[in-house]
Design an enzyme around this catalytic site. Structure first.
Site, short mmCIF file in Angstrom:
data_model
loop_
_atom_site.label_atom_id
_atom_site.label_comp_id
_atom_site.label_asym_id
_atom_site.label_seq_id
_atom_site.Cartn_x
_atom_site.Cartn_y
_atom_site.Cartn_z
N GLN A 488 0.85 -1.19 0.00
CA GLN A 488 0.00 0.00 0.00
C GLN A 488 0.88 1.24 0.00
OE1 GLN A 488 -3.82 0.20 2.34
NE2 GLN A 488 -2.60 1.59 3.58
N SER A 491 1.25 6.30 2.68
CA SER A 491 1.95 7.22 3.58
C SER A 491 3.20 7.81 2.94
CB SER A 491 2.34 6.50 4.87
OG SER A 491 1.20 6.13 5.61
N SER A 523 4.66 -1.55 4.31
CA SER A 523 4.85 -2.95 4.70
C SER A 523 4.97 -3.82 3.45
CB SER A 523 3.68 -3.43 5.55
OG SER A 523 3.53 -2.63 6.69
N GLU A 606 -11.85 -3.78 5.40
CA GLU A 606 -11.57 -4.68 6.50
C GLU A 606 -12.81 -4.92 7.36
OE1 GLU A 606 -8.91 -3.08 9.45
OE2 GLU A 606 -9.35 -1.03 8.80
N GLU A 727 -2.77 9.44 18.99
CA GLU A 727 -3.30 10.78 19.23
C GLU A 727 -4.30 11.19 18.15
OE1 GLU A 727 -0.03 10.00 21.67
OE2 GLU A 727 -0.11 9.91 19.48
#
Length: 742
Positions: A488, A491, A523, A606, A727
């Protein structure tokens, strides 16, 4: 959410809430502190009995409503939320235990009186009393621990270990309260009475004996009901605190807009959701074995009972000084939370007791599937049995598990729709939630790893939903067989949690696109065949609108993968540099500018697969294995307490997942569980790994420390940051679920 899931349970909770609002508002409770503490029967008691809330769980032939203990837990949870005063919870706890006893004249008479409205109390074995046989009766002696509802009780159910008997063997008596002279105690909880038995050879007639009560189940029943009450308390204080910070202003804005307050509110929400899930699971476990009860009720003891007072304190601080005043109701909730936690806590604590149980047992995650088609299960069973006769893999990539490795068996399962069964036909089975559970159970029954396409679980459904038929044909079946591995490419160094802020550019060419940019924390990029990539195709529009979704061949010219060596010393993540990478038009999914909408589909996929919801989060696994195999540097009780706390969080997360599955099976819309689980699992992992390292002593200085605990701790940041930092997730919960201002 509260304990209820089904419409019937929501209606039951609403009826309880309505009763409390009409008959026992907090203002009335405040005016009745003294008579309540003295054992006076609340003025609303006859109305409560007339409505049948006290007998919802009793058989109809005993005068009850014919419900279950889970039904009762729904009522008790809402009673806690409403701070219903008086002896309701100790009464229903006593009647729930007595109803499980062997039928007999005295038991039946007492149960009929309870159904008719007699208040009651229960004294569990190990509460300080002793008994010995004397002629045709018994002599009861000792000084009991404080007993909730003892002063208002007409019937007292007493369990006590007979002199010389095994510690887990007890005899039970249903006693007339008039034969006892309780000692009045001043309780922390101002809304209920508290007393103590001081007996010196009290003569108990033989016909007061009640047989057939399992003492372990009796203790679990009482604790499960108090956990339900604790869940209701936690939910009220969370709601009250969040409502307050939405309107309380400082510096000209609501204090709920401050990030520190948002995070505190989100953590309160997570704590109360876990408490509700654990209490729900504890109530459900009461129809299961004693071993299963020890796990579920132990987790509820840690996550609901022990945590309730802490939750109330956290909420109180959100009110500032006003929360510390006598006039504010929150201290009444704190007092009750403290009281039931103390009254329910076993010797050694819930965490130590659960740690002991966790070493010996696993929580049963099987489902009772009322809509199951037997023919479907039979077909799945036959197909998986045939799969077991087929070779596992040929030439698998190093380090691949049986769940992802390609080979003849994997291809057979793919052709039969049993790799990603929820995908639409012909790629999957279009399996319903019930069918997915059946498939997962049949895989588990054979200890056969259920195949996974990993990132393909997100990528391919997006292609199937928004791509072309040619794209579906090209990628779906090959992914299911394991011939294609995905990564993927989302990011970036400057766009992690703020994904829409990415800077990778795609410029239109005659027959495709030229992509330049850098991706990071990818990943499996070092072994992936294809990647799903977001790139900016129109910088002139707002950042969410100018993105497009591409499929990139990871072997294309200009793709450079550089493994990132992590703090663990291993390299599971990568940075990927894209330099003039050409992507043909037929590898764009959807239309230019639709990338953000397609990404939402990717991240939502998911939720369609429920197989992962059948298993527990396994944060505590390494800790369990350590305590089973290795000596540790601390006393055993301390080690068991650490394990118990970790295992409790695992079971609460498992219960949260199971509640979400039940919602799906009931056709309800998804709840907030996925958001809660993401943050709670990360925080649980952090708490567990930190505590676990303390068990190792000097051995914790070794990189290959026992149980892999050091390596686990070193890899912890990936779970705290991956998929959006904790956060950021707390902000999302605060704003999107709790409605706090941005």
């Amino acid at each position: 959410m509260p304990i209820p899931i089904t419409d019937e349970h929501h209606e039951l909770a609403a009826a309880t809430r309505g009763f409390a609002e009409r008959h026992a508002p907090t203002a009335w409770t405040r005016s009745a502190f003294e008579p309540l503490a003295g054992g006076g029967r609340p003025a609303f008691w006859e109305a409560l009995v007339a409505q049948g809330l006290h007998a919802i769980h009793l058989d109809e032939d005993a005068g009850g409503q014919g419900g279950t203990v889970l039904d009762l837990a729904v009522v008790v949870e809402q009673a806690g939320h409403s701070l219903l005063p008086g002896p309701f919870t100790p009464t229903v706890a006593a009647s729930a235990v007595l109803s499980a006893a062997q039928p007999g004249p005295w038991r039946d008479e007492m149960l009929a009186r309870l159904a008719a409205g007699a208040p009651a109390a229960i004294v569990l074995p190990g509460s300080g009393l002793s008994v010995r046989a004397a002629g045709e009766g018994w002599l009861l002696s000792g000084r009991s621990v404080p007993v909730l509802g003892l002063l208002s009780a007409e019937i007292v159910l007493v369990g006590v270990t007979e002199s010389g008997a095994e510690a887990d063997s007890a005899v039970w008596f249903a006693l007339e309260a008039g034969t006892l002279t309780p000692v009045v105690e001043v309780g922390t909880d101002l809304t209920r009475d508290l007393g103590r038995l001081e007996l010196g050879d009290l003569d108990v007639p033989g016909d007061a004996l009640v047989e057939g009560i399992d003492s372990a189940t009796a203790g679990s029943t009482v604790a499960a009901l108090y956990a339900a009450e604790a869940s209701g308390l936690a939910r009220w204080v969370r709601e009250a605190a969040i409502d307050y910070v939405k309107v309380r202003e400082q510096f000209g804005v609501p204090v709920g807009s401050f990030q520190a307050v948002k995070h505190k509110a989100a953590r309160l929400f997570i704590s109360s959701e876990l408490a509700a899930a654990a209490a729900w699971d504890a109530a459900r476990s009461l129809t299961q074995s004693v071993e299963q009860q020890s796990l579920a009720v132990g987790a509820a003891g840690v996550v609901a009972l022990d945590a309730a007072a802490e939750t109330v304190i956290g909420a109180t601080t959100m009110f500032g000084g006003i929360g510390f005043t006598w006039e504010h109701d929150i201290h009444l909730y704190m007092r009750r939370a403290m009281s039931i936690a103390a009254l329910s806590r076993p010797v050694g604590g819930w965490d130590r007791q659960l740690g002991e149980a966790a070493l010996a047992h696993e929580r049963d995650v099987s489902f009772e599937l009322l809509d199951e088609e037997p023919a479907f299960r039979e077909w799945v069973a036959r197909t998986l049995d045939e799969a077991l006769t087929i070779s596992v893999a040929e030439g698998t990539r190093e380090g691949w598990s049986g769940a992802v490795a390609p080979g003849p068996r994997r291809s057979f399962l793919a052709e039969n729709g049993l790799v990603s069964s929820h995908w639409p036909k012909p790629w999957g089975l279009g399996a319903t939630p019930v069918e997915q559970i059946v498939i997962a159970e049949e895989y588990a029954a054979r200890n056969l790893p259920q195949p996974s396409t990993v990132i393909g679980e997100w990528a391919v459904p997006t292609i199937l939903a928004h791509g072309t038929d040619a794209q579906a044909e090209r990628f779906a079946r090959a992914t299911l067989r394991g011939d294609i591995v995905w990564c993927q490419l989302f990011s970036e160094p400057g766009a992690g949690s703020d994904l829409a802020g990415l800077s990778t550019r795609a410029v239109k060419q005659d027959d495709g696109w030229l992509i330049n940019g850098q991706k990071v924390w990818t990943s499996s990029a070092h072994e992936a065949d294809w990647g799903i990539c977001l790139a900016r195709t129109d910088p002139s529009v707002p950042k969410h609108r100018g993105l497009t979704y591409f499929l990139i061949d990871m072997r294309s010219p200009g793709v450079e993968v550089r493994p990132l060596k992590q703090s663990t010393g291993h390299s599971e993540f990568n940075e990927v540099f894209l330099t003039d990478v050409f992507v043909p038009d037929d590898l764009m999914v959807g239309e230019p500018g639709q990338g953000w909408r397609l990404t939402a589909t990717t991240l939502a996929n998911e939720r369609l697969s429920i197989g992962s919801g059948l298993g527990a989060h396994k944060t505590s696994d390494a800790l369990r294995e350590l305590l089973r195999k290795e000596p540790v540097a601390v006393a055993r009780d301390q080690a068991l307490s650490v394990l118990g706390r970790a295992f409790a969080l695992d079971l609460a997360l498992l219960a949260l997942n199971r509640r979400e599955l039940f919602r799906r099976l009931s056709g309800l819309e998804p709840g907030a569980s996925s958001s809660v689980a993401k943050v709670a699992s990360a925080l649980a992992a952090q708490q567990t790994h930190t505590a676990a390292l303390g068990l190792l002593g000097a051995e914790g200085s070794l990189d290959d420390a026992p149980g892999g605990l050091v390596q686990n701790a070193l890899s912890l940041p990936s779970s705290l940051v991956g998929g959006g930092t904790v956060e950021i997730q707390l902000n999302i919960i605060a704003e999107r679920i709790l409605g706090l201002p941005r």
